[in-house]
Scaffold this motif. Structure first.
Motif, PDB file in Angstrom:
ATOM      1  N   VAL A 185       2.959  -0.396 -15.615  1.00 15.78           N
ATOM      2  CA  VAL A 185       1.680   0.159 -16.058  1.00 15.78           C
ATOM      3  C   VAL A 185       0.587  -0.896 -15.953  1.00 15.78           C
ATOM      4  CG1 VAL A 185       0.402   1.001 -18.074  1.00 15.78           C
ATOM      5  CG2 VAL A 185       2.667   1.921 -17.550  1.00 15.78           C
ATOM      6  N   ASN A 186       0.903  -2.128 -16.397  1.00 17.07           N
ATOM      7  CA  ASN A 186      -0.086  -3.203 -16.325  1.00 17.07           C
ATOM      8  C   ASN A 186      -0.492  -3.505 -14.890  1.00 17.07           C
ATOM      9  OD1 ASN A 186      -0.064  -3.487 -19.098  1.00 17.07           O
ATOM     10  ND2 ASN A 186       1.484  -5.138 -19.093  1.00 17.07           N
ATOM     11  N   ILE A 187       0.493  -3.498 -13.989  1.00 21.42           N
ATOM     12  CA  ILE A 187       0.182  -3.744 -12.580  1.00 21.42           C
ATOM     13  C   ILE A 187      -0.744  -2.646 -12.054  1.00 21.42           C
ATOM     14  CG2 ILE A 187       1.164  -3.840 -10.258  1.00 21.42           C
ATOM     15  CD1 ILE A 187       3.683  -5.066 -11.556  1.00 21.42           C
ATOM     16  N   LEU A 188      -0.452  -1.411 -12.384  1.00 24.05           N
ATOM     17  CA  LEU A 188      -1.274  -0.289 -11.921  1.00 24.05           C
ATOM     18  C   LEU A 188      -2.695  -0.389 -12.484  1.00 24.05           C
ATOM     19  CD1 LEU A 188      -1.425   2.405 -10.384  1.00 24.05           C
ATOM     20  CD2 LEU A 188      -0.642   3.543 -12.466  1.00 24.05           C
ATOM     21  N   GLU A 189      -2.800  -0.769 -13.761  1.00 24.26           N
ATOM     22  CA  GLU A 189      -4.116  -0.798 -14.407  1.00 24.26           C
ATOM     23  C   GLU A 189      -4.952  -2.000 -13.967  1.00 24.26           C
ATOM     24  OE1 GLU A 189      -3.014  -0.710 -18.542  1.00 24.26           O
ATOM     25  OE2 GLU A 189      -3.526   1.426 -18.707  1.00 24.26           O
ATOM     26  N   ASN A 190      -4.300  -3.141 -13.695  1.00 25.96           N
ATOM     27  CA  ASN A 190      -5.045  -4.377 -13.489  1.00 25.96           C
ATOM     28  C   ASN A 190      -5.171  -4.800 -12.038  1.00 25.96           C
ATOM     29  OD1 ASN A 190      -5.419  -4.757 -16.300  1.00 25.96           O
ATOM     30  ND2 ASN A 190      -3.316  -5.542 -16.471  1.00 25.96           N
ATOM     31  N   SER A 191      -4.364  -4.208 -11.173  1.00 27.99           N
ATOM     32  CA  SER A 191      -4.426  -4.636  -9.774  1.00 27.99           C
ATOM     33  C   SER A 191      -5.529  -3.881  -9.040  1.00 27.99           C
ATOM     34  CB  SER A 191      -3.083  -4.378  -9.079  1.00 27.99           C
ATOM     35  OG  SER A 191      -3.193  -4.726  -7.718  1.00 27.99           O
ATOM     36  N   SER A 192      -6.328  -4.641  -8.320  1.00 25.12           N
ATOM     37  CA  SER A 192      -7.365  -4.020  -7.481  1.00 25.12           C
ATOM     38  C   SER A 192      -6.995  -4.090  -6.011  1.00 25.12           C
ATOM     39  CB  SER A 192      -8.711  -4.733  -7.709  1.00 25.12           C
ATOM     40  OG  SER A 192      -8.592  -6.114  -7.375  1.00 25.12           O
ATOM     41  N   ASP A 193      -5.811  -4.592  -5.728  1.00 25.87           N
ATOM     42  CA  ASP A 193      -5.378  -4.705  -4.340  1.00 25.87           C
ATOM     43  C   ASP A 193      -4.809  -3.381  -3.854  1.00 25.87           C
ATOM     44  OD1 ASP A 193      -5.468  -7.716  -3.456  1.00 25.87           O
ATOM     45  OD2 ASP A 193      -4.828  -7.671  -5.567  1.00 25.87           O
ATOM     46  N   GLN A 194      -5.449  -2.838  -2.827  1.00 25.39           N
ATOM     47  CA  GLN A 194      -5.057  -1.522  -2.326  1.00 25.39           C
ATOM     48  C   GLN A 194      -3.627  -1.471  -1.802  1.00 25.39           C
ATOM     49  OE1 GLN A 194      -6.998   0.391  -3.451  1.00 25.39           O
ATOM     50  NE2 GLN A 194      -7.279   2.259  -2.258  1.00 25.39           N
ATOM     51  N   PRO A 195      -3.113  -2.531  -1.138  1.00 28.55           N
ATOM     52  CA  PRO A 195      -1.713  -2.468  -0.678  1.00 28.55           C
ATOM     53  C   PRO A 195      -0.720  -2.239  -1.809  1.00 28.55           C
ATOM     54  CG  PRO A 195      -2.862  -4.227   0.452  1.00 28.55           C
ATOM     55  CD  PRO A 195      -3.796  -3.741  -0.618  1.00 28.55           C
ATOM     56  N   ILE A 196      -0.943  -2.881  -2.971  1.00 32.03           N
ATOM     57  CA  ILE A 196      -0.036  -2.679  -4.097  1.00 32.03           C
ATOM     58  C   ILE A 196      -0.162  -1.263  -4.635  1.00 32.03           C
ATOM     59  CG2 ILE A 196       0.406  -3.335  -6.502  1.00 32.03           C
ATOM     60  CD1 ILE A 196      -0.117  -6.193  -5.787  1.00 32.03           C
ATOM     61  N   ILE A 197      -1.397  -0.786  -4.756  1.00 33.07           N
ATOM     62  CA  ILE A 197      -1.633   0.584  -5.254  1.00 33.07           C
ATOM     63  C   ILE A 197      -0.928   1.596  -4.349  1.00 33.07           C
ATOM     64  CG2 ILE A 197      -3.386   2.346  -5.672  1.00 33.07           C
ATOM     65  CD1 ILE A 197      -3.445   0.148  -7.738  1.00 33.07           C
ATOM     66  N   LEU A 198      -1.076   1.416  -3.065  1.00 31.17           N
ATOM     67  CA  LEU A 198      -0.463   2.356  -2.115  1.00 31.17           C
ATOM     68  C   LEU A 198       1.060   2.290  -2.188  1.00 31.17           C
ATOM     69  CD1 LEU A 198      -2.779   1.923   1.017  1.00 31.17           C
ATOM     70  CD2 LEU A 198      -2.528   3.977  -0.394  1.00 31.17           C
ATOM     71  N   GLN A 199       1.606   1.081  -2.348  1.00 34.86           N
ATOM     72  CA  GLN A 199       3.064   0.977  -2.390  1.00 34.86           C
ATOM     73  C   GLN A 199       3.623   1.592  -3.668  1.00 34.86           C
ATOM     74  OE1 GLN A 199       4.778  -0.478   0.426  1.00 34.86           O
ATOM     75  NE2 GLN A 199       6.236   0.870  -0.589  1.00 34.86           N
ATOM     76  N   PHE A 240      -7.757   6.724  -9.529  1.00 34.74           N
ATOM     77  CA  PHE A 240      -7.637   6.014  -8.256  1.00 34.74           C
ATOM     78  C   PHE A 240      -8.963   6.049  -7.497  1.00 34.74           C
ATOM     79  CE2 PHE A 240      -3.212   7.412  -9.027  1.00 34.74           C
ATOM     80  CZ  PHE A 240      -2.561   6.199  -8.905  1.00 34.74           C
ATOM     81  N   ASP A 241      -9.040   5.208  -6.477  1.00 35.79           N
ATOM     82  CA  ASP A 241     -10.186   5.225  -5.576  1.00 35.79           C
ATOM     83  C   ASP A 241      -9.947   6.300  -4.515  1.00 35.79           C
ATOM     84  OD1 ASP A 241     -12.297   4.783  -3.909  1.00 35.79           O
ATOM     85  OD2 ASP A 241     -11.585   2.844  -3.137  1.00 35.79           O
ATOM     86  N   PHE A 242     -10.445   7.504  -4.783  1.00 39.22           N
ATOM     87  CA  PHE A 242     -10.160   8.627  -3.883  1.00 39.22           C
ATOM     88  C   PHE A 242     -11.068   8.656  -2.650  1.00 39.22           C
ATOM     89  CE2 PHE A 242      -8.330  10.601  -7.841  1.00 39.22           C
ATOM     90  CZ  PHE A 242      -7.020  10.538  -7.415  1.00 39.22           C
TER      91      PHE A 242
END
Length: 704
Positions: free
Chosen positions: A65-79, A114-116
């Motif tokens: 949850v923390n990674i999802l909330e705090n990460s702004s890197d799109q590759p991580i979000i997509l993975q 998310f950034d849609f």
């Protein structure tokens, strides 16, 4: 490839937890572990269980949850999204699905902002929530919707009209899945969500885009928009098919309030309002709605507005109102409070031939009005009692209803009559001095057949006479073509072809509505619906007639001729011309050459006999060892042939007008014999054409 290691995965999460901002090397390691996890989750139940045993720990979930909330890197979000999506689509055990739905991380994804603007994010997000909607049980989906504040439904609604088809389809699948749950609390939320207004607004937006294309003459774009409109109609039908009264009432009221002013108002109302569209486009869309919609809640008010002498005040007001800008209250139509209808006269007036038929738009308005009438008499979702009162109930339905009433002991019979106003308008169109295109003929005859030629009724003598009058007018034009040497050969060549084409048209099925005004002909195949079927190349004759018009006249003649045969209970598919010399031969048959008069030629250095019968040229390949027997290699009707001479090859060129191998070279060494054979062939072709023309003329004369 290295396998997914749960311990390594946990170590990475612990290291990330130790830093308030994750170092880049840990992010890359996390992406790699998630990638390996995604691959093995699809194929291995063991890996699913190993993952869940680690993941249900609170600290692991919280790390994700923390990674999802705090990460702004799109590759991580997509993975993260891709891993979640693969789980949602591939879980099969109820226990695994419970883990998924109880996880803070996986439930958080549904409502996460998310950034849609990123299309990849949209694709993975929609795939994930679709996987949830279709892969969990009905009860699990109900609980998830209610406990998660309907975020699955609202998430799908965001992309209901997305530009990409797959995303749009996923959204609509999710919403329909939710609707099918038919749960009181969920139904209440859907009704209050504005979904039905959003759905109908999409119809309105598509219509506006089509109208802009029409004004700008961007014909090519209209087909795509119409396909979108039709897809929405089918989707709306899916909702009506659930048979949920609250939903059906809200959806039908919203559709009528929004689309009646746009469609019926544009056909019958005053021009000038900003929401009006072109009359032709409105008629085309009404025809599509009348043909495809499956509920009387929408169909009946449109039919009443267009064809009833007296219209309920509410329906009349809807046609003249301004489309609403937001959801409105539902309404009830009081069918007892009526006013005289001014729409019907304007609707049927579209069918009246006048000078405006010089305008292609005016012709197509008449054509679309005919398609609306066809839909009225064919769509089984329109109330039978309404159609009966308007004289638009097909004879097949009358017969069915009377049989049913007899079985039930109810002796209330429908009147075996049809609307004279409607049929008179159709006949006036068919019999006008300005000939109309074949498609209009075909739809008109289909309507006449439906209204008058049922199993329990015979067409009125007045209308049968009108059909004969129409037939005689077409015969007169065809006779003029036979008198024109420039068109006679063309008519003879195509007469049987056009008969075989019309023979395959079935009056008992609906003709599909063409998408736009250029679609005016029927296709070659009886099963392929309406599309462009190219006529012959247009060539003007000396008397101002042309081959394209002659071909249309032949089709119109055959369709009316076929309808008259049906009325008389004759075989409508029997070819009208009779031949006394039909050969009982096929290609590769062997014949005795002593029974034929022939000339000897060579084709590709093979000896061939050229023989003639009354209507056919025969080419017989000779085998000296089998003489006097010879094999039939061609059977060619004389009327289709053309001949010329190739002096350099000492050959007569016989053009068969076939697509493959159209030319046959008949070689003769002796020049006088070459000329003599060519003269005989030319004489035979001319005589065959003359006899065929006289046979057609005689047949036409018997019908006048």
């Amino acid at each position: 490839m290295e396998s997914f290691d749960p311990e390594n995965f946990q170590n990475i999460l612990r290291e990330i937890r130790a830093y308030s901002v994750s170092p880049l090397e840990y992010k890359n390691s996390l992406i790699e572990e998630l990638r390996k996890l995604a691959e093995f989750l699809v194929w291995s139940e063991q890996h699913k269980q190993t993952f869940f045993s680690e993941f249900i720990r609170h600290d692991t979930q919280q790390d994700m949850v923390n990674i999802l909330e705090n990460s702004s890197d799109q590759p991580i979000i997509l993975q993260l999204l891709q891993t979640a999506t693969l789980l949602a689509h591939n879980l099969s055990k109820d226990e695994d699905k419970k883990y998924l739905l109880s996880s803070k991380f996986f439930t958080m994804i549904v409502s996460f902002p998310f950034d849609f603007t990123d299309e990849e994010v949209v694709e993975h997000y929609m795939s994930y929530i679709k996987g949830l909607a279709i892969n969990i049980s009905k009860q699990q989906l109900m609980n998830f919707l209610i406990t998660q504040h309907f975020c699955l439904f609202t998430g799908a609604m965001m992309f209901f009209n997305y530009k990409e088809t797959l995303i749009k389809t996923a959204s609509r699948t999710i919403i329909l899945t939710v609707i099918k749950l038919n749960h009181d609390k969920i139904n209440e939320y859907v009704l209050e969500s504005g979904f039905f207004f959003s759905l109908v607004s999409n119809f309105w937006q598509i219509v506006k885009m089509m109208n802009n294309c029409e004004k700008n003459r961007e014909d090519g774009k209209i087909e795509g928009f119409m396909n979108e409109f039709v897809d929405l109609l089918y989707y709306m039908n899916d909702i009506f098919d659930q048979d949920m009264p609250d939903f059906n009432s809200r959806l039908s009221c919203t559709f009528l309030a929004t689309m009646m002013p746009v469609l019926v108002g544009s056909v019958c109302g005053e021009a000038g309002e900003s929401y009006r569209i072109t009359c032709h486009l409105a008629l085309m869309i009404i025809a599509k709605v009348m043909q495809l919609v499956n509920t009387s809640l929408i169909l009946d008010p449109i039919v009443i507005a267009l064809f009833a002498d007296n219209v309920p005040v509410k329906i009349a007001d809807l046609c003249r109102a301004t489309p609403p800008k937001g959801p409105e209250e539902e309404f009830v139509i009081d069918f007892n409070i009526t006013k005289t209808n001014s729409f019907m006269h304007k609707t049927l007036q579209k069918l009246n031939p006048d000078e405006s038929y010089l305008d292609e738009f005016s012709f197509n308005e008449a054509l679309m009005s005919l398609f609306i009438l066809q839909a009225c008499v064919s769509n089984q979702s329109i109330s039978k009692s309404l159609l009966s009162s308007l004289g638009l109930l097909s004879q097949k339905d009358i017969h069915k209803q009377e049989l049913l009433n007899g079985i039930l002991g109810e002796f209330q019979y429908y009147a075996n009559s049809y609307s004279d106003k409607v049929l008179d308008s159709i006949f006036s169109l068919l019999i006008s001095d300005r000939p109309i295109k074949f498609l209009a003929f075909c739809v008109s005859c289909k309507i006449i057949y439906e209204l008058t030629c049922g199993p329990a009724y015979k067409i009125h003598k007045k209308h049968e006479k009108q059909l004969h009058k129409i037939l005689r007018k077409i015969i007169l034009r065809l006779t003029e073509a036979l008198d024109n040497e420039g068109l006679k050969k063309f008519l003879i060549d195509f007469f049987e072809t056009e008969w075989n084409f019309v023979k395959n048209i079935n009056f008992s099925t609906c003709l599909p509505i063409p998408l736009y005004r250029s679609y005016v002909l029927l296709s070659d195949s009886a099963n392929s619906g309406i599309s462009i079927r190219k006529l012959s190349t247009d060539s003007t004759g000396s008397q101002g007639l042309n081959t394209k018009k002659v071909q249309e006249d032949m089709r119109a003649f055959f369709i009316v001729y076929k309808l008259i045969k049906i009325i008389k209970k004759d075989d409508p598919n029997e070819y009208p011309l009779e031949y006394s010399d039909i050969l009982e031969l096929k290609i590769n048959d062997y014949v005795d050459t002593r029974n034929f008069i022939y000339d000897v030629v060579t084709i590709d250095n093979k000896i061939v006999y050229v023989s003639e019968t009354d209507s056919y040229l025969l080419l017989l390949e000779v085998d000296p060892e089998l003489a006097p027997a010879a094999r039939v290699i061609e059977i060619l009707p004389w009327k289709t042939l053309k001949v010329s001479t190739d002096i350099t090859r000492n050959a007569i060129i016989v053009n068969t007008q076939k697509k493959q191998n159209p030319n046959i070279f008949l070689q003769i060494k002796n020049r006088p014999e070459l000329n003599s054979l060519q003269d005989k062939i030319v004489q035979r072709i001319n005589f065959s054409i003359y006899m065929e023309g006289e046979m057609i003329r005689s047949f036409l004369e018997t019908l006048r």
